[in-house]
Design a protein around this motif. Structure first.
Motif, PDB file in Angstrom:
ATOM      1  N   LEU A   1       0.831  -1.208   0.000  1.00 34.07           N
ATOM      2  CA  LEU A   1       0.000   0.000   0.000  1.00 34.07           C
ATOM      3  C   LEU A   1       0.867   1.261   0.000  1.00 34.07           C
ATOM      4  N   LYS A   2       1.975   1.222   0.746  1.00 32.55           N
ATOM      5  CA  LYS A   2       2.870   2.382   0.801  1.00 32.55           C
ATOM      6  C   LYS A   2       3.533   2.649  -0.548  1.00 32.55           C
ATOM      7  N   SER A   3       3.908   1.576  -1.227  1.00 31.76           N
ATOM      8  CA  SER A   3       4.605   1.737  -2.507  1.00 31.76           C
ATOM      9  C   SER A   3       3.688   2.271  -3.595  1.00 31.76           C
ATOM     10  N   GLY A   4       2.371   2.053  -3.410  1.00 35.27           N
ATOM     11  CA  GLY A   4       1.408   2.540  -4.401  1.00 35.27           C
ATOM     12  C   GLY A   4       1.520   1.785  -5.712  1.00 35.27           C
ATOM     13  N   GLY A   5       0.776   2.246  -6.696  1.00 36.01           N
ATOM     14  CA  GLY A   5       0.814   1.594  -7.999  1.00 36.01           C
ATOM     15  C   GLY A   5      -0.040   0.342  -8.044  1.00 36.01           C
ATOM     16  N   ASP A   6      -0.144  -0.191  -9.260  1.00 34.38           N
ATOM     17  CA  ASP A   6      -0.934  -1.405  -9.455  1.00 34.38           C
ATOM     18  C   ASP A   6      -0.108  -2.639  -9.127  1.00 34.38           C
ATOM     19  N   GLY A   7      -0.714  -3.778  -9.314  1.00 35.00           N
ATOM     20  CA  GLY A   7       0.014  -5.024  -9.061  1.00 35.00           C
ATOM     21  C   GLY A   7      -0.467  -5.729  -7.812  1.00 35.00           C
ATOM     22  N   GLU A   8       0.128  -6.877  -7.570  1.00 37.75           N
ATOM     23  CA  GLU A   8      -0.289  -7.733  -6.469  1.00 37.75           C
ATOM     24  C   GLU A   8       0.778  -7.809  -5.377  1.00 37.75           C
ATOM     25  N   ILE A   9       0.358  -8.326  -4.236  1.00 37.37           N
ATOM     26  CA  ILE A   9       1.283  -8.576  -3.131  1.00 37.37           C
ATOM     27  C   ILE A   9       1.964  -9.909  -3.433  1.00 37.37           C
ATOM     28  N   THR A  10       3.261  -9.891  -3.534  1.00 38.91           N
ATOM     29  CA  THR A  10       3.986 -11.075  -4.011  1.00 38.91           C
ATOM     30  C   THR A  10       4.693 -11.824  -2.882  1.00 38.91           C
ATOM     31  N   THR A  11       5.325 -12.923  -3.268  1.00 44.26           N
ATOM     32  CA  THR A  11       6.111 -13.695  -2.301  1.00 44.26           C
ATOM     33  C   THR A  11       7.301 -12.888  -1.789  1.00 44.26           C
ATOM     34  N   ALA A  12       7.780 -11.921  -2.599  1.00 42.59           N
ATOM     35  CA  ALA A  12       8.879 -11.054  -2.138  1.00 42.59           C
ATOM     36  C   ALA A  12       8.413 -10.188  -0.978  1.00 42.59           C
ATOM     37  N   HIS A  13       7.211  -9.648  -1.078  1.00 43.63           N
ATOM     38  CA  HIS A  13       6.648  -8.873   0.035  1.00 43.63           C
ATOM     39  C   HIS A  13       6.518  -9.755   1.275  1.00 43.63           C
ATOM     40  N   LEU A  14       6.101 -10.991   1.045  1.00 41.47           N
ATOM     41  CA  LEU A  14       5.950 -11.921   2.166  1.00 41.47           C
ATOM     42  C   LEU A  14       7.292 -12.208   2.826  1.00 41.47           C
ATOM     43  N   LEU A  15       8.316 -12.462   2.024  1.00 41.87           N
ATOM     44  CA  LEU A  15       9.643 -12.736   2.582  1.00 41.87           C
ATOM     45  C   LEU A  15      10.184 -11.536   3.341  1.00 41.87           C
ATOM     46  N   LEU A  16       9.999 -10.343   2.788  1.00 46.89           N
ATOM     47  CA  LEU A  16      10.473  -9.135   3.466  1.00 46.89           C
ATOM     48  C   LEU A  16       9.682  -8.892   4.754  1.00 46.89           C
ATOM     49  N   GLY A  17       8.428  -9.306   4.765  1.00 44.17           N
ATOM     50  CA  GLY A  17       7.640  -9.223   5.992  1.00 44.17           C
ATOM     51  C   GLY A  17       8.192 -10.138   7.069  1.00 44.17           C
ATOM     52  N   ILE A  18       8.616 -11.331   6.665  1.00 41.93           N
ATOM     53  CA  ILE A  18       9.252 -12.264   7.607  1.00 41.93           C
ATOM     54  C   ILE A  18      10.564 -11.670   8.130  1.00 41.93           C
ATOM     55  N   TRP A  19      11.335 -11.064   7.231  1.00 45.26           N
ATOM     56  CA  TRP A  19      12.615 -10.479   7.622  1.00 45.26           C
ATOM     57  C   TRP A  19      12.423  -9.307   8.580  1.00 45.26           C
ATOM     58  N   SER A  20      11.283  -8.629   8.495  1.00 41.70           N
ATOM     59  CA  SER A  20      11.008  -7.481   9.369  1.00 41.70           C
ATOM     60  C   SER A  20      10.748  -7.905  10.816  1.00 41.70           C
ATOM     61  N   GLU A  21      10.401  -9.186  11.013  1.00 38.64           N
ATOM     62  CA  GLU A  21      10.154  -9.699  12.363  1.00 38.64           C
ATOM     63  C   GLU A  21      11.472 -10.201  12.952  1.00 38.64           C
ATOM     64  N   LYS A  22      12.218  -9.299  13.563  1.00 39.24           N
ATOM     65  CA  LYS A  22      13.590  -9.581  14.001  1.00 39.24           C
ATOM     66  C   LYS A  22      13.711 -10.744  14.993  1.00 39.24           C
ATOM     67  N   GLU A  23      12.695 -10.930  15.818  1.00 38.28           N
ATOM     68  CA  GLU A  23      12.769 -11.971  16.842  1.00 38.28           C
ATOM     69  C   GLU A  23      12.100 -13.274  16.417  1.00 38.28           C
ATOM     70  N   SER A  24      11.632 -13.316  15.196  1.00 37.83           N
ATOM     71  CA  SER A  24      10.906 -14.515  14.748  1.00 37.83           C
ATOM     72  C   SER A  24      11.869 -15.631  14.356  1.00 37.83           C
ATOM     73  N   ALA A  25      11.341 -16.847  14.342  1.00 40.64           N
ATOM     74  CA  ALA A  25      12.158 -17.996  13.940  1.00 40.64           C
ATOM     75  C   ALA A  25      12.588 -17.865  12.487  1.00 40.64           C
ATOM     76  N   GLY A  26      11.694 -17.354  11.636  1.00 43.22           N
ATOM     77  CA  GLY A  26      12.018 -17.200  10.226  1.00 43.22           C
ATOM     78  C   GLY A  26      13.196 -16.269   9.996  1.00 43.22           C
ATOM     79  N   HIS A  27      13.213 -15.147  10.712  1.00 37.94           N
ATOM     80  CA  HIS A  27      14.318 -14.188  10.584  1.00 37.94           C
ATOM     81  C   HIS A  27      15.628 -14.823  11.044  1.00 37.94           C
ATOM     82  N   LYS A  28      15.597 -15.509  12.174  1.00 41.26           N
ATOM     83  CA  LYS A  28      16.809 -16.129  12.709  1.00 41.26           C
ATOM     84  C   LYS A  28      17.350 -17.205  11.770  1.00 41.26           C
ATOM     85  N   ILE A  29      16.446 -17.974  11.167  1.00 48.36           N
ATOM     86  CA  ILE A  29      16.878 -19.034  10.253  1.00 48.36           C
ATOM     87  C   ILE A  29      17.481 -18.429   8.988  1.00 48.36           C
TER      88      ILE A  29
END
Length: 235
Positions: free
Chosen positions: A180-208
């Motif tokens: 939503l912040k980036s604006g423009g058309d298009g869909e939410i992709t797996t890259a957005h999902l991965l970056l969302g996981i990376w944003s959770e610093k204390e999560s298991a996904g980020h640590k792995i």
């Protein structure tokens, strides 16, 4: 059409059955009901190649895909938002694979580590290719997950759809917010999902991810192509 076929089929009468001599034990079974006789005659009349598709039609993949265009969110006001960007079909499939991975490991919930595995199990997105190019495979993710979180009780069975952990849910919502912040058309992709996981610093996904060599520099590189997730098309 089925009703017309049934109405013209001959139905054995009680007199014809009683007059026939008993030749085998099968004839000693109680007579079929009126409706059972009609149904049996109908099934015999239908060619084998036609019967399965007529009796058990397959659901349309296109209609199934439209039902799951929105993944779970902790922000209920989004459920009715018409202008909310949709998740790509690859991201939706990755989410389904994540639930399956959580069940394979017999975990009670779908965490960020399972979301990561889902992306790689789906395998065809640009994000999955990026991870593999950097030496991150689903086998390594599973191994690191067991090291970090341990094995589940062998007698425990996960629910059919393991609910999201709080970090995993925040990762999904972060992906939507970022799109939503980036604006423009298009869909939410797996890259957005991965970056969302990376944003959770204390999560298991980020640590792995960090243990396998993923860092902020690679995250920035992936963010540049976040919208390049080729859309799958069902025929």
């Amino acid at each position: 059409m089925a009703a017309r076929i049934l109405s013209f089929l001959p139905i054995p009468t009680a007199s014809s059955r009683s007059s026939a001599p008993v030749k085998s034990m099968s004839s000693l079974s109680p007579p079929l009901s009126h409706h059972a006789v009609r149904l049996r005659s109908f099934l015999i009349a239908i060619p084998i190649s036609v019967a399965p598709s007529l009796l058990f039609p397959r659901p349309s993949l296109r209609s199934a895909a439209s039902v799951v265009s929105i993944l779970p969110t902790a922000k209920p006001e989004r459920a009715s938002a018409e202008k909310l960007p949709r998740w790509s079909l690859r991201a939706i499939k990755a989410f389904g694979m994540a639930e399956l991975e959580a069940r394979k490991l017999k975990y009670p919930k779908t965490g960020t580590e399972a979301l990561l595995m889902g992306i790689l199990v789906e395998g065809t997105s640009e994000t999955a290719k990026f991870l593999r190019a950097n030496g991150i495979t689903v086998f390594k993710l599973r191994e690191e997950t067991v090291k970090l979180l341990g094995k589940s009780d062998m007698y425990f069975f996960s629910p059919e759809h393991p609910p999201l952990t709080e970090p995993a849910q925040r990762a999904l919502d972060w992906a939507v917010d970022e799109k939503l912040k980036s604006g423009g058309d298009g869909e939410i992709t797996t890259a957005h999902l991965l970056l969302g996981i990376w944003s959770e610093k204390e999560s298991a996904g980020h640590k792995i991810l960090a243990s396998l060599g993923f860092d902020d520099e690679k995250a920035s590189e992936l963010a540049k192509s976040a919208d390049k997730d080729i859309v799958m098309k069902y025929r």
